[in-house]
Enzyme design. Sequence first.
Site, mmCIF file in Angstrom:
data_model
loop_
_atom_site.group_PDB
_atom_site.id
_atom_site.type_symbol
_atom_site.label_atom_id
_atom_site.label_comp_id
_atom_site.label_asym_id
_atom_site.label_seq_id
_atom_site.Cartn_x
_atom_site.Cartn_y
_atom_site.Cartn_z
ATOM 1 C CD1 TRP A 323 11.121 27.163 56.686
ATOM 2 C CD2 TRP A 323 11.810 28.879 55.444
ATOM 3 N NE1 TRP A 323 12.428 26.943 56.361
ATOM 4 C CE2 TRP A 323 12.881 27.986 55.599
ATOM 5 C CE3 TRP A 323 12.021 30.042 54.696
ATOM 6 C CZ2 TRP A 323 14.128 28.209 55.042
ATOM 7 C CZ3 TRP A 323 13.261 30.269 54.137
ATOM 8 C CH2 TRP A 323 14.303 29.355 54.313
ATOM 9 C CG HIS A 324 10.700 33.576 54.347
ATOM 10 N ND1 HIS A 324 9.754 32.816 53.702
ATOM 11 C CD2 HIS A 324 11.751 33.667 53.497
ATOM 12 C CE1 HIS A 324 10.215 32.471 52.510
ATOM 13 N NE2 HIS A 324 11.425 32.967 52.359
ATOM 14 N N GLY A 325 10.108 33.832 58.986
ATOM 15 C CA GLY A 325 10.304 34.540 60.244
ATOM 16 C C GLY A 325 9.077 34.490 61.115
#
Lengths: 469, 330
Positions: A323-325
Site C-alpha cells: 500500500w505504501h508504494g
Amino acid sequence: MLFPTVTFAIFFLIVLPLNWLTMHNPRNWRIMMLVASYLFYAWWDPWLVLLLAGSTLFNQLIAVRIFKAGAPRARKALLWVGIAGNLAFLGWFKYWNFFAGSAQDAAGTLGIQLDPGFVAVVLPVGISFYTFMALSYIIDTWRGTYEPVSLSRFAVFLSFFPHLVAGPIVRPAELIPQFDNPPDPREVDATRGFALILGGLFLKVVLASTCAKLVDPVFGSPKLHSAPEVLLAIYAYAVQIFADFAGYSTIAIGVALLLGFRFPDNFNSPYRATSVQDFWRRWHMTLSRWLRDYLYIPLGGNRGSRFETERNLMLTMVIGGLWHGANWTFLFWGALHGSALIVERLARGRRTAAGKPPMRKWLAWLITFNFVCFAWIFFRAETFGQALSVIERLFTGWGQGSPAISLGVLAAVATGIGIQFLPVNFWADFQARVSRFPYYAQGAAAGFLLMVINVLGPAGVAPFIYFQF
Amino acid sequence: MPAGHVLVALFIGLVVAALLNAQGMHKQALAQGPGIGRDIAGTLTAGLAGVSGIFQIDQPRKLLKAALGRSGDDKLVGKLAITAKGPKAPAAPTKPVYSAAKPMGLYLTGDSLITDPGPVLLDKISTNPAIKPLGVTDAHAATGLVQPEIFNWFDYLPQQIKALRPDMTVATFGANDGLGFTGVAGAEEFGTPAWLAEYARRVAGVMDSITAKGGQLVMLGLPIPSDPALAARWAKMNEIQKSEAEKRKGLVAYVDLFDKLKDAKGNYADFLPDASGQLQRARSSDGIHYEPLGATIVTDAIIDAINELATVPGLGAQPAAPPGAAPVAR
C-alpha cells in the site's frame, strides 16, 4: 496546497469564518466545504479533481445499489464490483508500471524482450487514502453497519480537505454524523487545535527536515559514508518518517478541530513500543485498524488454525507494505514486519506455556526499536542493492572520520526519540494551562512560535514523504 | 473558545508571525518567477519588512538566526558576485596527467540532476587510486543560476573551489533555470535577448570561477526532458552552455545529454537500451531525472569528457550504448 505554506494560511483564513457562518445550515455548509476541498485539491493539478469526483460518483452508486438490493447474492456481486473498481482505479495509477516493469524484468531473464505498455501517469496525490475511505463506505454498507448517505454528504466525507491527501483514514461512521450535528460554535477546542498545528509544524519543519539532511546523502551513496554516519542515518530516518507523517496527521487533526470536527488519533508514541504488535497499535493507527477490520479479520483473523492465523498476518502485512508504494522493497518491509509478528506470537505462546514471565520491558523496547529501524532501511532504500549497501557499510565502515554527523542532526534524533517518552498527560496538562490565557495572548504566542519553528528548520522543507503513498 | 475568538486569535497569530518573519518572507516572495503574483507578494512583504524593521520586530528572528550561525539567510542578493573574466586564451596546451602519486581531485556539484549520476560515478572510480573524490556529491536541489535568492552559486562556488582546490569539477546547472530572472533588481521574462545575454554572463561566471584556480570542468548539459515546451527552453540554455564551454576549450568540456538520452528516432524516451541491448527504464516518472540506467549513461559520458580533458590511468573510454533498439512509447 501544502499545510506549511502562506497559500494555505490565506486559504484557511477564508474557509474558517465561512465554515462557522454556514454551520447552522448543513446544506450550505456542505456546498461551501465541497468547493473549498476541491479547490484545495485542484491546487496540485486541476485534473485530479475529476478523479476524485469520479471515485465519489462510482462509490456512491455502488453503495446505494448494495443498500437497495435485496438478495444477498446481488449485494455481494455489487460489493465485488465496487472493490474491483476501486482496486483497478488504484492499480492503474499506482501499480501498473510496477507490475509491467516486473513482468518485463522476468521476461528479460528468459531472453524475451517484452513491451508491456508502460503508462506515463503521475500518481495522484492522496489516492491511496481516499480510495481506502471509499472502500470502507461500500464495505460497511454491505455489512449493514452503515447506511448510505446523500451524495453531497459522501462527497464532503471523501474530499474533506484536512484529511484528503495524507489521512488520517477516517471511517464514515466517525465523520459523516458530525456533519449533521454541528458543533457548538461557542465551544471550539481551539487551544488544542493550535497546539496540534504548531506541534505538527515543529515535527515536519524542524525534525523531519533536519534529519533529511543526513538521511538523503547517506542513502544516496552509502559507500562514501562511515559506519557511525550510516548508523545515525538509520535512526535519523526513523525520526524523519515519524516526524514527517505524524507531523502531517497532527496538523490535519488540529485544522479539523478548529473547524469543529474530531478525527481519530493516528500516532501514539510508536517508538516507545515494546513489541512489534504494540508498534502497530501506535503507528499509523487508522491504517492499522483499516487493515485489521477490512482485511485481516475477513481473511479469518486468528479464528483458524495456527498456520491460517500466521498466513493472515503475513498477507495483511505484505499488502500493507505494498500500500505504501509500488516497489519490491515495500513488499519486503511488510514481510519483515509480518515475520516479526509471527515470531512474537510463537515466542509469547512458548513463554506462556513454559510459565515464564514476559521479557524485561527495557530489553523488549530495545529489540523492538532496533528491529523497526532495521526494517526502515528497506522502506527508505529505492532498491535492494541500496539497502544492502547501507547494511554492509554498518559492518565495514568503521575507523574513518564522520564529518556528516552534525550537532543539529544529533539533536533532532535525540528530540524525535525523546518526545516519545513524555508522560501521557504532558500535552493535555500543557494545553490546559495555556487555555487559561486570553485568546489574543494565545494567538500572539502561536505567532511567536511559528517564527521559532521557521528559523529552527533548515532552508528548504523536504516534501511530505507520505504524499507519495 | 467561541468561533469568533478562534478567528481573531488565528489572525493575530498569523500577523505576529508575518511581522516576525517579514525579512524571510520578503526574500521568499522575490524568489518567485516573474508575474503578478511575485509583484504583489514582493510589494506586500516589502511593506511588512519595512514596518518590522522600523519597530525592531525583526530582532528576535535576527538574534535566533545569529545564535544558529545563519545570519546571512535573510540577506537579499543585490549585485551578483560574478567573476567572469572572459575565456582564457590560449586554452590549456597539454592535458594534465594524473597518477596514484598525484591523484586528480574530483568535485561533483550542481542541482538535483547530479544527485543520481554522482554516486554512480563515485562508485565507478572508488577503486581508482589516480582519482581522489573531494567529499560526496555536493547537490543543491531546486537551485540554479536564475534564482540566487534561493541559493547563491556565485558566492558558494568560489568558496568551495578555494577550500577544495579540485583538479576536475563535474557540474550541472539549469534544470530550474527555465524561468524569468528575479531579484531585488527586478525581473526579466525567459528567452528575451536580455535574458539570454544575462544567462550567458552567469554561465560564463560559473565556468570561470570553477576554473579560476587552475582546475578543469566537465559541464553537463541539460538532458532531453519529456515535456516538449521544456525541451525547447532547455535547448536554448544548452546552446549557451555549449558556446561558453567552447570558448574555454581545454579547460571546460561540455557534455550533450540531449543526444545521449534520445531514442533511436531522436525523441525523448523513458526506456533506453542498456549495455546488453535490453530496454530498461532510464528516466524517472517526472520526465526529467534519472533512473539507474540513465545515471549510468550520464556517468559514462562524464568519464569520456574527463578523458578528453585529462589523462587518468584506469579511466578507460566508455563503451557506446548499442544502437537502434526500438524505442518504447511513454
